[in-house]
Design a protein around this motif. Structure first.
Motif, PDB file in Angstrom:
ATOM      1  N   SER A 178     -27.592 -14.619  28.850  1.00 29.36           N
ATOM      2  CA  SER A 178     -28.402 -14.049  27.772  1.00 29.36           C
ATOM      3  C   SER A 178     -28.280 -12.526  27.812  1.00 29.36           C
ATOM      4  CB  SER A 178     -29.876 -14.463  27.893  1.00 29.36           C
ATOM      5  OG  SER A 178     -30.172 -14.908  29.177  1.00 29.36           O
ATOM      6  N   GLY A 179     -28.130 -11.943  26.634  1.00 34.97           N
ATOM      7  CA  GLY A 179     -27.958 -10.501  26.564  1.00 34.97           C
ATOM      8  C   GLY A 179     -26.512 -10.069  26.544  1.00 34.97           C
ATOM      9  N   ALA A 180     -25.583 -11.042  26.652  1.00 35.70           N
ATOM     10  CA  ALA A 180     -24.169 -10.672  26.660  1.00 35.70           C
ATOM     11  C   ALA A 180     -23.678 -10.288  25.270  1.00 35.70           C
ATOM     12  CB  ALA A 180     -23.328 -11.821  27.208  1.00 35.70           C
ATOM     13  N   GLY A 181     -24.423 -10.672  24.230  1.00 33.84           N
ATOM     14  CA  GLY A 181     -24.032 -10.317  22.871  1.00 33.84           C
ATOM     15  C   GLY A 181     -23.547 -11.488  22.043  1.00 33.84           C
ATOM     16  N   LYS A 182     -23.736 -12.723  22.525  1.00 33.44           N
ATOM     17  CA  LYS A 182     -23.281 -13.902  21.780  1.00 33.44           C
ATOM     18  C   LYS A 182     -23.996 -14.027  20.448  1.00 33.44           C
ATOM     19  CE  LYS A 182     -24.861 -16.906  24.770  1.00 33.44           C
ATOM     20  NZ  LYS A 182     -25.672 -16.184  25.748  1.00 33.44           N
ATOM     21  N   SER A 183     -25.346 -14.033  20.535  1.00 34.74           N
ATOM     22  CA  SER A 183     -26.125 -14.214  19.310  1.00 34.74           C
ATOM     23  C   SER A 183     -25.905 -13.061  18.346  1.00 34.74           C
ATOM     24  CB  SER A 183     -27.607 -14.313  19.634  1.00 34.74           C
ATOM     25  OG  SER A 183     -27.855 -15.460  20.391  1.00 34.74           O
ATOM     26  N   MET A 184     -25.749 -11.869  18.905  1.00 35.85           N
ATOM     27  CA  MET A 184     -25.550 -10.700  18.054  1.00 35.85           C
ATOM     28  C   MET A 184     -24.231 -10.805  17.293  1.00 35.85           C
ATOM     29  SD  MET A 184     -26.052  -6.796  19.085  1.00 35.85           S
ATOM     30  CE  MET A 184     -27.600  -7.159  19.849  1.00 35.85           C
ATOM     31  N   THR A 185     -23.219 -11.374  17.949  1.00 34.63           N
ATOM     32  CA  THR A 185     -21.953 -11.573  17.254  1.00 34.63           C
ATOM     33  C   THR A 185     -22.159 -12.491  16.055  1.00 34.63           C
ATOM     34  OG1 THR A 185     -20.867 -11.403  19.397  1.00 34.63           O
ATOM     35  CG2 THR A 185     -19.551 -12.268  17.573  1.00 34.63           C
ATOM     36  N   GLY A 186     -22.925 -13.582  16.276  1.00 33.02           N
ATOM     37  CA  GLY A 186     -23.220 -14.496  15.181  1.00 33.02           C
ATOM     38  C   GLY A 186     -23.977 -13.805  14.061  1.00 33.02           C
ATOM     39  N   ALA A 187     -24.988 -13.014  14.436  1.00 36.34           N
ATOM     40  CA  ALA A 187     -25.797 -12.317  13.439  1.00 36.34           C
ATOM     41  C   ALA A 187     -24.946 -11.331  12.650  1.00 36.34           C
ATOM     42  CB  ALA A 187     -26.956 -11.596  14.120  1.00 36.34           C
ATOM     43  N   ALA A 188     -23.995 -10.661  13.339  1.00 33.16           N
ATOM     44  CA  ALA A 188     -23.136  -9.694  12.649  1.00 33.16           C
ATOM     45  C   ALA A 188     -22.266 -10.407  11.616  1.00 33.16           C
ATOM     46  CB  ALA A 188     -22.275  -8.939  13.657  1.00 33.16           C
ATOM     47  N   VAL A 189     -21.787 -11.607  11.950  1.00 32.53           N
ATOM     48  CA  VAL A 189     -20.898 -12.319  11.028  1.00 32.53           C
ATOM     49  C   VAL A 189     -21.625 -12.682   9.743  1.00 32.53           C
ATOM     50  CG1 VAL A 189     -19.583 -14.441  10.690  1.00 32.53           C
ATOM     51  CG2 VAL A 189     -19.369 -13.173  12.832  1.00 32.53           C
ATOM     52  N   ILE A 190     -22.910 -13.130   9.852  1.00 25.64           N
ATOM     53  CA  ILE A 190     -23.622 -13.466   8.611  1.00 25.64           C
ATOM     54  C   ILE A 190     -24.399 -12.281   8.054  1.00 25.64           C
ATOM     55  CG2 ILE A 190     -23.822 -15.970   8.734  1.00 25.64           C
ATOM     56  CD1 ILE A 190     -26.452 -15.649  10.128  1.00 25.64           C
ATOM     57  N   GLY A 191     -24.180 -11.095   8.622  1.00 30.29           N
ATOM     58  CA  GLY A 191     -24.809  -9.895   8.057  1.00 30.29           C
ATOM     59  C   GLY A 191     -26.305  -9.866   8.239  1.00 30.29           C
ATOM     60  N   LEU A 192     -26.807 -10.409   9.336  1.00 33.02           N
ATOM     61  CA  LEU A 192     -28.247 -10.405   9.570  1.00 33.02           C
ATOM     62  C   LEU A 192     -28.603  -9.732  10.892  1.00 33.02           C
ATOM     63  CD1 LEU A 192     -29.361 -13.948   8.340  1.00 33.02           C
ATOM     64  CD2 LEU A 192     -29.784 -11.748   7.274  1.00 33.02           C
ATOM     65  N   LEU A 193     -27.938  -8.614  11.179  1.00 31.99           N
ATOM     66  CA  LEU A 193     -28.299  -7.847  12.365  1.00 31.99           C
ATOM     67  C   LEU A 193     -29.708  -7.292  12.179  1.00 31.99           C
ATOM     68  CD1 LEU A 193     -25.074  -5.798  13.107  1.00 31.99           C
ATOM     69  CD2 LEU A 193     -26.126  -7.506  14.587  1.00 31.99           C
ATOM     70  N   GLU A 194     -30.482  -7.295  13.265  1.00 25.70           N
ATOM     71  CA  GLU A 194     -31.828  -6.733  13.183  1.00 25.70           C
ATOM     72  C   GLU A 194     -31.718  -5.216  13.084  1.00 25.70           C
ATOM     73  OE1 GLU A 194     -35.043  -8.106  13.874  1.00 25.70           O
ATOM     74  OE2 GLU A 194     -34.256 -10.129  13.660  1.00 25.70           O
ATOM     75  N   PRO A 195     -32.344  -4.605  12.074  1.00 22.98           N
ATOM     76  CA  PRO A 195     -32.324  -3.150  12.063  1.00 22.98           C
ATOM     77  C   PRO A 195     -32.998  -2.639  13.341  1.00 22.98           C
ATOM     78  CG  PRO A 195     -33.435  -4.048  10.109  1.00 22.98           C
ATOM     79  CD  PRO A 195     -33.141  -5.186  11.012  1.00 22.98           C
ATOM     80  N   PRO A 196     -32.597  -1.503  13.877  1.00 25.72           N
ATOM     81  CA  PRO A 196     -31.614  -0.554  13.328  1.00 25.72           C
ATOM     82  C   PRO A 196     -30.171  -0.882  13.712  1.00 25.72           C
ATOM     83  CG  PRO A 196     -32.596   0.331  15.312  1.00 25.72           C
ATOM     84  CD  PRO A 196     -33.208  -1.018  15.110  1.00 25.72           C
ATOM     85  N   GLY A 197     -29.907  -2.078  14.215  1.00 25.91           N
ATOM     86  CA  GLY A 197     -28.537  -2.425  14.571  1.00 25.91           C
ATOM     87  C   GLY A 197     -27.606  -2.372  13.366  1.00 25.91           C
TER      88      GLY A 197
END
Lengths: 329, 325, 301
Positions: free
Chosen positions: A44-63
């Protein structure tokens, strides 16, 4: 490999903060072919979920995406205007979240949530949407679907709710599904069923999948290829059989050793010493170097990039020699 | 459904009984109703007879039962001050207060809700900052000062709106309404704003806080991931979930409107129940005070019940017994 | 000692919030002006000999017809408005602090009792608190005041009006404090050191005072500060309604009520300046209370 459905190249995600900018993802590159299942593992924290969020354009701001590109069927989607990206979500890229207890709106019946999704993306009538909603509930294995369609989420068990979530992700017939820890919150006894269902539906619909999990067992069973993430980077990517049987990166090797073998009884799971660094404190050189059992001088000086290693690619100085593959001491 | 309502009504019984007991104790032991009703000249026989007629020679529990029985029939005796039946006085004044409270509640909801949604959705816009600053002032200004300021600006300086009274009213049966004449409507404006402003700011802040909370939930993120339109997400999914807690607190606050009407009615010399009550407190007119107190308690109980029913309508999790597991 | 205080977290959080510093200054000015009224005020509004009807209805000094002797104008009896505000503020603050002290003591005592003794006493006390919390505080105070009026003859009532108002507001505000104290007491009561103290025979009241009290003081202080502005407002509302402080002993609320009669004829300063003083006082106390709550509760930051 056929023309990729999803292609991510050199993706970089940053979080601007008062104490300077944190780089959460760096140099992420991978591709998924139509119908293929790519597993993505890491702590957890490696960036897996964030990669998924970036692909669908739903990064949490301010990301924000600070570099690289994401292409879906050849078309760039990382810089689309909000409205066009919205039309893509659900329609061409579906998503499954971790906790089925919190991903469904408690105040609307499951039928309404299904119809609403289809009516948003498909040119069909409300009556047709309802008919299809019942069909979907049947497909994901909800008994007495026609009767249960007007039930509310709280009237379903956790496993059943995750089936509803899967139906919601697939109902607009997307080409790609991003499944973020789809079984983590479920009872162990149900995990296998849900994974089997996901695998079967993806194959039947010809849907490609980015399967994000920390559970190597799930990956080994489901994925075609696997990407191992560590501290915001992909450290190894390759066919699932090779990565599981012959991991190249020392971190992957550590992960594989930590899988509890089903048959064998062992006293204690192998563990990787230490913990993954926080984003603000990633060491220079290879991010894994403080924990790596095979660390040598170069690992502390320069950061390795992905290089061919056997059938896979690994970001490790051990494989610097293009012809090599042998392990130095 | 019926069981639900019955259960809620049963829960309200102790509250109403306690308030009734307080009213009764005031009615019976505060001041000396016999002395007040007899006046200066009386014989011992007259006195004994009155005590007997009022039932003051009976056991205390009997007296209480009798008080509750009378209250149920709307009988609270005569006002010491006006020598008229209390029920009649209150019935005469009730329409004025109810119309004022209704307008104030409408004003608070009709503006507070959208302002709360807006400040929740666009929390960094300049308009949101204006709304929030405004709400801080609304919370800190006492009701009567708001009324005074409004009168000063709109009645004294600009001369647009009346500063006191209800204007012309129309009699509809026993109900006198100010909603059907222009002067009646004009007279309603300032008092309604005065009474509703505090509730408006409260509802706005509440809706904003809930909205921010709900927008962070997984099901809103999932709704975005499903590609729903912003409109559907904000107003279909987020707002509806916001309403669950908002209904509770806003409902109770609207109950407070009836109580705070006392202040507004004093500022605007509004001929309602609140003004009647405050005039009664000034001269210790116990029967009116006791009756008003009971009435307020009933209003609060009724509002609580309505809040529960709304809750029931909005949140399916409360509707047990439907469907199976 | 001072150096340590200046280095504390609270001080830093205070320095980091300009609004809080301004509030503190405004509150200090209000309190100092009220306390030092006999020495600072331009005149003594209660010295009937010094009043002259010839000085009545003077507008503020900066408007036409203003008189430098009456910086904020004069009222219908020729009283200086500024002096009246300063003396009125004394009464408002006195009632506010005394009522908060009363409600805090009541809340602490009853809350400790309910939490420690439990059982029927706890149930009864909390039920009363529930019912009281259903109604707005000022309504309860209004009722208490009304009952006292009914019991006492008018002249006696006017003489002890100050005491009546303090009690009415104090009694109306105890439940919020009692609930907090009860909650903490319940938590502490079951801890081992309290059990141990009981076993070795320390009396219950001593356990409560020495073990439970220190734990609840922080939250109680915050609630009390927030209650202070509420109490000042409640007093002003009662007095404005004509059932609080009598005109012979006016508070800010009474002054606003008196001035309200002249509003329609255009003498706005008689009511507006006391109103502004009230708002400044309440707003600054409110903001200080908010800050104190956040500063004492690090989880909120």
């Amino acid at each position: 490999m056929a023309a990729p459905l999803l292609e991510v190249r050199d993706l970089r995600v940053e979080f601007p903060s008062r104490r300077g900018t944190l780089t959460a993802l760096d140099g992420i590159s991978f591709a998924i072919a139509p119908g293929e299942v790519l597993g993505m593992v890491g702590e957890s924290g490696a960036g897996k979920s964030m990669t998924g969020a970036a692909v669908i354009g739903l990064l949490e701001p301010p990301g924000r995406i600070a570099g690289g590109e994401i292409r879906l069927a050849g078309e760039r989607i990382d810089n689309l205007p909000y409205e066009r990206l919205r039309r893509l979500r659900g329609k061409r890229i579906g998503a499954i979240f971790q906790d089925p207890l919190t991903t469904l709106n408690p105040l609307y019946s499951v039928g309404r949530q299904l119809s609403e999704t289809m009516l948003t993306h498909l040119p069909i009538s409300p009556a047709e949407a309802r008919r299809r909603a019942i069909g979907w509930l049947e497909q994901v294995g909800i008994p007495a679907a026609a009767r249960r369609i007007d039930s509310y989420p709280h009237e379903f068990s956790g496993g059943m709710r995750q089936r509803v979530v899967i139906a919601l992700a697939l109902c607009a017939e997307p080409d790609l599904v991003i499944a973020d820890e789809p079984t983590t919150a479920l009872d162990v006894s149900i995990q296998a069923q849900v994974i089997a269902l996901l695998k079967r539906l993806a194959r039947e619909q010809g849907t490609a999948m980015l399967l994000i999990t920390h559970d190597m067992g799930v990956i080994a069973e489901t994925a075609d290829r696997v990407a191992v993430m560590y501290a915001g980077r992909i450290v190894e990517i390759g066919p699932v059989r090779d990565v599981v049987k012959a991991p190249r990166h020392p971190y992957s090797a550590g992960l594989m050793a930590a899988i509890p073998p089903l048959a064998a009884r062992i006293e204690r799971l192998a563990q990787i010493e230490g913990a993954m660094p926080r984003l603000a404190a990633i060491p220079p050189g290879c991010a894994f170097n403080p924990r790596c059992p095979q660390v040598f001088a170069r690992c502390r000086d320069a950061r390795p990039v992905l290089r061919p290693a056997g059938a896979s690619q690994a970001a490790c100085w051990l494989y610097d020699d293009p012809a090599g593959g042998g392990v130095h001491g | 459904m019926t069981a639900f309502i019955l259960a809620r009504l049963l829960q309200a019984v102790p509250v109403v009984l306690t308030v009734a007991l307080i009213s009764f104790l005031m009615f019976t032991y505060v001041g000396d109703p016999v002395a007040i009703m007899l006046g200066q000249d009386f014989t011992e026989q007259q006195r004994t007879q009155l005590i007997h007629e009022l039932g003051l020679d009976q056991p205390i529990l009997m007296q209480f039962a009798r008080f509750v029985g009378n209250a149920l029939r709307g009988e609270f005796g005569l006002s010491y001050r006006l020598s008229r039946p209390v029920a009649e006085l209150i019935a005469e004044r009730a329409p004025a207060t109810l119309e004022l409270a209704g307008c104030a509640a409408l004003f608070a909801l009709a503006l507070g809700l959208p302002m709360g949604v807006y400040t929740g959705l666009y929390r960094n816009s300049w308009l949101s900052r204006v709304f929030l600053t405004f709400s801080l002032i609304g919370v800190s200004l006492p009701t009567f000062l708001i009324g005074i300021l409004l009168i000063l600006v709109f009645s004294v300086w600009l001369g647009w709106l009346p500063s006191f009274g209800r204007g012309d009213t129309v009699q509809l049966g026993w109900w006198s309404t100010g909603l059907l004449t222009l002067s009646g409507l004009k007279a309603l404006v300032l008092p309604s704003i005065t009474l509703g402003l505090f509730q408006l700011t409260l509802i706005m802040r509440l809706v904003r806080a809930e909205m921010l909370e709900v927008l962070r939930t997984d099901y809103i993120k999932f709704a975005r991931a499903r590609g729903l339109t912003d409109r559907a997400i904000n107003f279909g999914h987020a707002l509806k979930n916001t309403l669950v807690p908002v209904i509770t607190i806003a409902g109770l606050q609207l109950g407070g409107i009836i109580a705070f009407a006392i202040v507004t009615e004093t500022v605007f010399q509004w001929p309602g129940m609140g003004l009647l009550f405050i005039q009664s407190v000034g001269v210790a007119d116990i029967p009116v005070m006791a009756a008003y107190l009971l009435l307020i308690a009933l209003v609060f109980v009724a509002i609580n019940l309505i809040v529960d029913l709304l809750y029931y309508a909005v949140d399916p999790r409360l509707r047990i017994g439907r469907g199976g597991h | 000692m001072l150096a340590r205080a200046l280095d504390s977290d609270i001080w830093h959080s205070f320095r980091g919030s300009p609004i809080t510093m301004v509030s503190a200054v405004v509150a200090l000015i209000c309190i100092a002006g009220a306390m030092l009224a006999p020495w600072l005020a331009p005149s003594d509004p209660f010295d009937l000999a010094s009043l002259s009807l010839g000085d009545a209805f003077k507008p503020p000094r900066w408007s036409d017809g203003g008189d430098p002797a009456f910086p904020l104008g004069s009222d219908g009896q020729g009283r200086d408005v500024l002096s009246a505000i300063m003396y009125g503020g004394r009464v408002s603050l006195l009632v506010g602090f005394a009522a908060v002290l009363l409600s805090t003591l009541l809340g602490l005592g009853l809350g400790l009792l309910a939490g420690y003794v439990g059982g029927a006493l706890d149930a009864v006390l909390m039920r009363i608190a529930d019912i009281q919390l259903t109604f707005p505080g000022f309504l309860i105070a209004l009722l208490i005041d009304g009952v006292v009026r009914a019991v006492l003859p008018a002249e006696v009532h006017d003489r002890i009006a100050l005491l009546v108002v303090i009690c009415a507001i104090g009694i109306s505000a105890w439940p919020s404090i009692a609930r907090t104290v009860r909650g903490s007491t319940l938590v502490e009561r079951n801890k081992e050191y309290v059990l141990a103290a009981r076993i070795i025979g320390v009396p219950a009241w001593r356990i409560m005072l020495s073990h439970v009290l220190p734990n609840v003081l922080g939250p109680v202080l915050v609630i009390a500060t927030l209650n202070l502005s509420g109490a000042i407002l409640a007093e002003a509302t009662l007095s404005f309604l004509g059932v609080g402080m009598p005109p012979t002993q006016p508070s800010l609320g009474t002054l606003i009520r008196i001035g309200n009669d002249f509003l329609l004829s255009g003498e706005w300063w008689i009511t507006l300046f006391p109103g502004a003083a009230l708002v400044a006082l309440v707003l600054s106390v409110n903001l200080l209370g908010d800050w104190l709550r956040d500063a004492l509760n690090p989880r909120l930051r």
